[in-house]
Design a protein around this motif. Structure first.
Motif, mmCIF file in Angstrom:
data_model
loop_
_atom_site.group_PDB
_atom_site.id
_atom_site.type_symbol
_atom_site.label_atom_id
_atom_site.label_comp_id
_atom_site.label_asym_id
_atom_site.label_seq_id
_atom_site.Cartn_x
_atom_site.Cartn_y
_atom_site.Cartn_z
ATOM 1 N N VAL A 242 -10.883 9.018 -11.582
ATOM 2 C CA VAL A 242 -10.494 8.765 -10.503
ATOM 3 C C VAL A 242 -10.801 8.195 -9.095
ATOM 4 N N LEU A 243 -12.027 8.702 -8.819
ATOM 5 C CA LEU A 243 -12.142 8.321 -7.725
ATOM 6 C C LEU A 243 -12.031 6.560 -7.131
ATOM 7 N N GLY A 244 -12.457 5.934 -7.796
ATOM 8 C CA GLY A 244 -12.318 4.179 -8.645
ATOM 9 C C GLY A 244 -10.226 4.110 -7.999
ATOM 10 N N MET A 245 -9.826 4.692 -8.637
ATOM 11 C CA MET A 245 -7.929 4.431 -8.591
ATOM 12 C C MET A 245 -8.081 5.241 -7.041
ATOM 13 N N LEU A 246 -8.431 6.107 -6.439
ATOM 14 C CA LEU A 246 -8.198 6.674 -5.243
ATOM 15 C C LEU A 246 -8.002 5.339 -4.195
ATOM 16 N N VAL A 247 -9.844 4.771 -4.187
ATOM 17 C CA VAL A 247 -10.123 3.407 -3.505
ATOM 18 C C VAL A 247 -9.095 2.084 -3.631
ATOM 19 N N ILE A 248 -8.761 2.183 -4.817
ATOM 20 C CA ILE A 248 -7.731 1.125 -5.173
ATOM 21 C C ILE A 248 -6.817 1.570 -4.302
ATOM 22 N N ALA A 249 -6.125 2.374 -4.597
ATOM 23 C CA ALA A 249 -4.696 3.130 -3.848
ATOM 24 C C ALA A 249 -5.194 2.697 -2.055
ATOM 25 N N LEU A 250 -6.091 3.171 -2.045
ATOM 26 C CA LEU A 250 -6.750 2.520 -0.219
ATOM 27 C C LEU A 250 -6.227 1.026 -0.132
ATOM 28 N N SER A 251 -6.815 0.203 -0.756
ATOM 29 C CA SER A 251 -6.870 -0.910 -1.138
ATOM 30 C C SER A 251 -5.476 -1.021 -0.387
ATOM 31 N N LEU A 252 -4.223 -0.401 -1.478
ATOM 32 C CA LEU A 252 -2.814 -0.705 -1.267
ATOM 33 C C LEU A 252 -2.419 -1.373 -0.301
ATOM 34 N N ILE A 253 -2.677 0.692 0.242
ATOM 35 C CA ILE A 253 -1.739 0.859 1.133
ATOM 36 C C ILE A 253 -2.423 -0.116 2.810
ATOM 37 N N SER A 254 -3.692 0.550 2.686
ATOM 38 C CA SER A 254 -4.874 -0.571 3.967
ATOM 39 C C SER A 254 -3.648 -2.352 3.885
ATOM 40 N N LEU A 255 -3.658 -2.584 2.432
ATOM 41 C CA LEU A 255 -3.469 -4.361 2.643
ATOM 42 C C LEU A 255 -1.489 -3.914 2.940
ATOM 43 N N ASN A 256 -0.734 -3.065 2.604
ATOM 44 C CA ASN A 256 0.750 -3.246 3.286
ATOM 45 C C ASN A 256 0.666 -3.081 4.336
ATOM 46 N N TYR A 257 -0.096 -2.071 4.803
ATOM 47 C CA TYR A 257 -0.427 -1.990 6.751
ATOM 48 C C TYR A 257 -0.360 -2.770 7.260
ATOM 49 N N ALA A 258 -1.343 -3.672 6.525
ATOM 50 C CA ALA A 258 -1.449 -5.033 7.345
ATOM 51 C C ALA A 258 -0.718 -6.401 7.209
ATOM 52 N N ASN A 259 0.052 -6.497 5.812
ATOM 53 C CA ASN A 259 1.304 -7.174 6.243
ATOM 54 C C ASN A 259 2.217 -7.057 6.582
ATOM 55 N N ARG A 260 2.479 -6.030 6.499
ATOM 56 C CA ARG A 260 3.697 -4.936 7.890
ATOM 57 C C ARG A 260 3.744 -5.649 9.347
ATOM 58 N N ARG A 261 2.557 -5.218 9.383
ATOM 59 C CA ARG A 261 2.032 -5.587 11.308
ATOM 60 C C ARG A 261 2.230 -7.084 11.724
ATOM 61 N N ASP A 262 1.512 -8.093 10.168
ATOM 62 C CA ASP A 262 1.699 -9.221 10.127
ATOM 63 C C ASP A 262 3.136 -9.956 10.320
ATOM 64 N N GLN A 263 3.515 -8.883 9.576
ATOM 65 C CA GLN A 263 5.256 -9.477 9.710
ATOM 66 C C GLN A 263 6.091 -8.961 11.423
ATOM 67 N N GLN A 264 5.624 -7.883 11.340
ATOM 68 C CA GLN A 264 6.224 -7.716 12.988
ATOM 69 C C GLN A 264 5.775 -7.953 14.106
#
Length: 309
Positions: free
Chosen positions: A279-301
């Motif tokens: 479960v901890l590993g899954m939460l870390v992966i979720a953090l990775s996906l959230i972080s990357l999508n946030y970074a991608n949106r900032r780049d697009q903006q």
């Protein structure tokens, strides 16, 4: 609702969910059949299913003729070479180590994309986000089983799987760069059929010919694997060919495959239960996906701001 079903995020999650269900089917199939021959049959059936779905034989054959060189190259790399490297590698390694190396595939694909596209560079934020996902994969893998190196051949297995990750990145880049106008449906169907034929031909001198008889569970596994390959690969090809899609960002969704696979095993297998480390590993992966999508949106903006200035 229709708009959500067509979004890249939704379709990427569906494709990854389909791939996450493959592990059980492959395990059942390989109990009764040899790896290359089983894969060859599976991919040929997948390609035929897509052909039947496409339903326009003349248009299908015309696109095949017009794009034959590209289709042959993709069949060789995406289906034949990648699968051959995959199975050759995992046969030399403990399953836990294999899972960890395969799970790191988005990192290698991002590196290949970095050198292939001027607008898909490895920024610091993107690199950190992907590395967080790799850490999540490692936590899930090591939490379930320990990794033990037992011989020199295992180093060869590691090299084969690392090459497999790079080949996967190259094939993704090939599809994304292709602008010939070939339908993703035709592309997935033809590459699966040709790649499956290549695997079947090579399997004869390496593995012999196995004609059965096979139990019912084998046929159920083959049917599901053929369907999921047809659906998942067609979805993925269509996403790679979408305008503005970044190969590195899209492939990070593959971090979900072991997460969804573990969740599925908890639901279906009586001897599999959720544990704190997974479960901890899954939460870390979720953090990775959230972080990357946030970074991608900032780049697009930022890009949109530059265009309006």
């Amino acid at each position: 609702m229709k708009n959500i079903l067509r979004t890249t995020t939704f379709l990427a999650i569906i494709a990854c969910w389909l791939w996450s269900t493959a592990f059980v089917g492959v395990k059942i199939g390989l109990e009764h059949h040899t790896p290359f021959q089983f894969a060859g049959i599976r991919f040929i059936i997948s390609g035929v299913l897509i052909f039947l779905y496409f339903g326009k034989p003349r248009q299908y054959l015309l696109q095949l003729k017009q794009n034959l060189k590209f289709i042959l190259l993709l069949s060789l790399i995406q289906i034949f070479a990648q699968y051959a490297l995959f199975y050759s590698g995992i046969n030399l390694l403990p399953s836990s180590l294999s899972a960890m190396i395969i799970g790191s595939q988005p990192l290698f694909i991002a590196m290949v994309a970095h050198f292939s596209f001027h607008n898909d560079r490895m920024t610091l934020r993107k690199t950190l986000s992907i590395l967080i996902g790799v850490v999540g994969i490692a936590i899930i893998t090591l939490g379930r089983t320990s990794v033990e190196m037992q011989g020199e051949l295992e180093w060869l297995g590691i090299c084969l799987l690392l090459i497999n990750n790079i080949v996967s990145g190259y094939s993704n880049v090939l599809i994304a760069k292709n602008t010939s106008g070939i339908s993703p449906v035709v592309l997935s169907s033809t590459s699966l059929i040709i790649g499956g034929l290549m695997l079947s031909v090579v399997s004869v001198p390496l593995e012999g010919i196995h004609l059965g008889p096979f139990p019912a569970e084998y046929w159920y596994a083959l049917a599901w694997l053929s369907f999921l390959s047809a659906a998942a690969i067609t979805i993925w090809y269509s996403l790679l060919k979408r305008p503005g899609i970044k190969v590195s960002i899209l492939n990070v969704w593959k971090f979900l495959i072991p997460v969804l696979g573990a969740a599925l095993s908890w639901l279906l297998l009586s001897n599999e239960k959720p544990d704190l480390i997974s479960v901890l590993g899954m939460l870390v992966i979720a953090l990775s996906l959230i972080s990357l999508n946030y970074a991608n949106r900032r780049d697009q903006q930022k890009q949109q701001t530059k265009k309006t200035e």
